[in-house]
Write an enzyme that holds these catalytic residues in place. Structure first.
Site, mmCIF file in Angstrom:
data_model
loop_
_atom_site.group_PDB
_atom_site.id
_atom_site.type_symbol
_atom_site.label_atom_id
_atom_site.label_comp_id
_atom_site.label_asym_id
_atom_site.label_seq_id
_atom_site.Cartn_x
_atom_site.Cartn_y
_atom_site.Cartn_z
ATOM 1 N N SER A 1 1.112 -0.885 -0.325
ATOM 2 C CA SER A 1 0.125 -0.013 -0.130
ATOM 3 C C SER A 1 0.726 1.103 0.183
ATOM 4 O O SER A 1 1.908 1.661 0.935
ATOM 5 C CB SER A 1 -0.673 -0.020 1.328
ATOM 6 O OG SER A 1 -1.367 -1.078 1.266
ATOM 7 N N HIS B 1 -8.693 -4.535 -9.399
ATOM 8 C CA HIS B 1 -8.145 -4.581 -10.894
ATOM 9 C C HIS B 1 -6.946 -5.417 -10.969
ATOM 10 O O HIS B 1 -7.408 -5.609 -12.452
ATOM 11 C CB HIS B 1 -7.652 -3.352 -11.238
ATOM 12 C CG HIS B 1 -8.920 -2.448 -10.852
ATOM 13 N ND1 HIS B 1 -9.889 -2.276 -11.464
ATOM 14 C CD2 HIS B 1 -8.795 -0.833 -9.889
ATOM 15 C CE1 HIS B 1 -10.986 -0.836 -10.990
ATOM 16 N NE2 HIS B 1 -10.301 -0.459 -10.622
ATOM 17 N N HIS C 1 -2.383 -11.268 1.313
ATOM 18 C CA HIS C 1 -2.132 -11.737 2.524
ATOM 19 C C HIS C 1 -2.872 -12.920 3.260
ATOM 20 O O HIS C 1 -3.478 -13.023 2.660
ATOM 21 C CB HIS C 1 -3.226 -10.247 3.126
ATOM 22 C CG HIS C 1 -2.221 -9.127 2.918
ATOM 23 N ND1 HIS C 1 -2.795 -8.287 1.280
ATOM 24 C CD2 HIS C 1 -1.397 -7.804 3.422
ATOM 25 C CE1 HIS C 1 -2.635 -7.076 1.278
ATOM 26 N NE2 HIS C 1 -1.155 -6.629 2.628
ATOM 27 N N TYR D 1 -4.810 -12.169 5.712
ATOM 28 C CA TYR D 1 -6.068 -12.130 5.730
ATOM 29 C C TYR D 1 -7.246 -11.961 5.850
ATOM 30 O O TYR D 1 -8.446 -12.289 5.600
ATOM 31 C CB TYR D 1 -5.958 -10.911 7.009
ATOM 32 C CG TYR D 1 -5.786 -10.472 5.780
ATOM 33 C CD1 TYR D 1 -6.318 -8.992 5.076
ATOM 34 C CD2 TYR D 1 -4.311 -9.018 5.677
ATOM 35 C CE1 TYR D 1 -6.639 -8.387 4.623
ATOM 36 C CE2 TYR D 1 -4.443 -8.063 5.701
ATOM 37 C CZ TYR D 1 -5.199 -7.707 4.508
ATOM 38 O OH TYR D 1 -4.596 -6.202 3.559
ATOM 39 N N GLU D 2 -6.638 -12.268 3.607
ATOM 40 C CA GLU D 2 -6.984 -12.254 2.999
ATOM 41 C C GLU D 2 -8.093 -14.097 2.672
ATOM 42 O O GLU D 2 -9.198 -14.815 2.184
ATOM 43 C CB GLU D 2 -7.064 -12.173 1.104
ATOM 44 C CG GLU D 2 -6.606 -10.382 1.656
ATOM 45 C CD GLU D 2 -5.720 -10.148 0.371
ATOM 46 O OE1 GLU D 2 -6.162 -10.325 -0.978
ATOM 47 O OE2 GLU D 2 -4.840 -10.168 0.838
ATOM 48 N N ALA E 1 2.866 -0.354 4.228
ATOM 49 C CA ALA E 1 2.372 0.326 4.867
ATOM 50 C C ALA E 1 2.334 -0.019 6.652
ATOM 51 O O ALA E 1 2.001 -1.452 6.069
ATOM 52 C CB ALA E 1 1.139 1.032 4.636
ATOM 53 N N MET F 1 0.406 -6.328 9.050
ATOM 54 C CA MET F 1 0.100 -7.509 8.265
ATOM 55 C C MET F 1 0.251 -8.240 6.906
ATOM 56 O O MET F 1 -0.029 -8.584 6.310
ATOM 57 C CB MET F 1 -1.914 -7.574 8.077
ATOM 58 C CG MET F 1 -2.552 -6.432 9.231
ATOM 59 S SD MET F 1 -4.067 -6.257 8.852
ATOM 60 C CE MET F 1 -4.159 -4.513 9.959
ATOM 61 N N SER F 2 1.765 -7.859 7.037
ATOM 62 C CA SER F 2 2.403 -8.221 5.745
ATOM 63 C C SER F 2 4.071 -8.829 6.179
ATOM 64 O O SER F 2 4.303 -8.647 7.173
ATOM 65 C CB SER F 2 2.291 -7.530 4.518
ATOM 66 O OG SER F 2 3.165 -6.259 4.700
ATOM 67 N N ASN G 1 0.518 5.440 9.991
ATOM 68 C CA ASN G 1 -0.519 5.676 11.195
ATOM 69 C C ASN G 1 0.315 5.155 12.039
ATOM 70 O O ASN G 1 1.083 4.923 12.155
ATOM 71 C CB ASN G 1 -1.789 4.932 11.117
ATOM 72 C CG ASN G 1 -1.532 3.842 11.179
ATOM 73 O OD1 ASN G 1 -1.336 3.076 10.010
ATOM 74 N ND2 ASN G 1 -1.759 3.278 12.468
ATOM 75 N N HIS H 1 -8.602 2.900 6.847
ATOM 76 C CA HIS H 1 -7.801 2.507 5.442
ATOM 77 C C HIS H 1 -7.896 4.361 4.439
ATOM 78 O O HIS H 1 -6.681 4.130 3.638
ATOM 79 C CB HIS H 1 -8.620 1.887 4.893
ATOM 80 C CG HIS H 1 -7.106 1.147 3.478
ATOM 81 N ND1 HIS H 1 -6.337 0.020 4.580
ATOM 82 C CD2 HIS H 1 -7.659 1.051 2.673
ATOM 83 C CE1 HIS H 1 -5.832 -0.177 2.856
ATOM 84 N NE2 HIS H 1 -6.897 -0.090 2.311
HETATM 85 I I1 8IG Z 1 -1.295 0.990 7.011
HETATM 86 O O1 8IG Z 1 -1.900 0.004 12.639
HETATM 87 C C1 8IG Z 1 -1.248 -0.417 8.363
HETATM 88 N N1 8IG Z 1 -1.461 -1.086 8.521
HETATM 89 N N2 8IG Z 1 -1.571 -4.760 12.037
HETATM 90 N N3 8IG Z 1 -1.724 -2.066 12.634
HETATM 91 C C2 8IG Z 1 -1.468 -2.994 11.314
HETATM 92 N N4 8IG Z 1 -1.455 -3.188 9.980
HETATM 93 C C3 8IG Z 1 -1.580 -2.367 9.642
HETATM 94 C C4 8IG Z 1 -1.399 -0.528 10.241
HETATM 95 C C5 8IG Z 1 -1.277 -1.002 12.077
HETATM 96 N N5 8IG Z 1 -1.508 0.912 10.495
#
Ligand code: 8IG
Length: 277
Positions: free
Chosen positions: A38, A70, A92, A94-95, A122, A216-217, A240, A252
């Site tokens: 991302s 896409h 990922h 989580y998918e 990200a 998460m990756s 963030n 997001h």
């Molecule tokens: I962009 O704050 C992003 N991806 N786990 N936590 C987790 N994944 C993220 C975060 C976050 N921000």
């Protein structure tokens, strides 16, 4: 023609997809793999001439675009005298994807010749002073997903049974990045399963465990790359402050907006590093 399934036959699947990369791009061997997360996609436009661009689904072993929007592509980019294989997106855990599916791009790239794998993502920042928009070099990780692409009988053609992770995020490549951007901070990335962001208690846990970033990756891909003998360079874009540290709730859309503002600088950074690999 049906291609081998990366879940049950990760080696054969990677071999087949690497052959498909060569056939589709006309480039026999690639040198550097790049996985764009991302906010990092515009960075690929800064690397050099796009020799070919192919939908990942056409290469076999990559899932059809359900969550990827896409449908992601892979680009063959000529950057100086290097051939970069740039995956314009990832899948990922989580998918619902199996770790071997998450790792398929990296394994394909290594079979296609890549000895260096650059991973981008990200992430949420935990360390005091971190700010949205800041790129950070990943120096190490804590795998909190409870998953690994190495579960099951080891296939020695992919790599060893017990890979050494002491230099998973190559000190050599981190030093190279510091030549370009001396002020780039290094950080420990905690990989969560997601898709929820962390609770404040989980953020405190991650900090206690020594992490400075949460995401998460990346960890599955790093494990697969190290297993395969490739050097890894990984970078997070802090988009963030992790839950409980900032003042706002996480959204997001905000994440993508912050990322877009940093894209140019990040593209230039990657181009410099590829030029020095
Ligand atoms: I962009 O704050 C992003 N991806 N786990 N936590 C987790 N994944 C993220 C975060 C976050 N921000």
């Amino acid at each position: 023609m049906t291609s081998p399934d990366p879940v049950d036959h990760p080696f054969e699947a990677a071999e087949a997809s690497a052959a498909a990369v060569a056939a589709a791009t006309g480039v026999d061997r690639h040198d550097v793999a790049l996985v764009l997360g991302s906010g990092w996609k515009p960075a690929a436009d800064r690397l050099g001439e796009v020799v070919a661009e192919v939908p990942m689904v056409d290469l076999g072993g990559f899932p059809a675009a359900a969550v990827q929007g896409h449908g992601s592509t892979v680009r063959s980019i000529r950057s100086g005298d290097r051939h970069v294989l740039a995956f314009m997106g990832r899948v990922h855990l989580y998918e619902g994807h199996h770790p071997n599916v998450v790792a398929h791009a990296v394994r394909t790239a290594v079979r296609a010749g890549c000895s260096v794998v650059v991973l981008t993502n990200a992430a949420g920042g935990l360390r005091p002073g971190m700010a949205p928009g800041q790129p950070v070099l990943i120096a190490d990780h804590v795998n909190l997903t409870g998953r690994t692409p190495l579960l099951g009988p080891n296939d020695d053609r992919l790599g060893p049974r017990f890979p050494d992770m002491t230099d998973a995020y190559s000190a050599r490549l981190r030093a190279l990045a510091h030549e370009v951007e001396p002020d780039l901070e290094e950080a420990v990335y905690a990989g969560f399963l997601g898709p929820t962001y962390e609770t404040p208690a989980e953020v405190r846990m991650a900090a206690t465990l020594g992490a400075h970033l949460v995401g998460m990756s990346t960890v599955q891909e790093t494990i697969a790359a190290v297993h395969a003998g490739a050097e890894v360079l990984a970078m997070s874009l802090v988009t963030n402050l992790a839950a409980g540290l900032g003042h706002e709730h996480l959204d997001h859309h905000d994440v993508l907006e912050v990322a877009a503002r940093s894209a140019d600088r990040m593209g230039a950074l990657i181009a410099h590093i590829v030029g020095r690999i």
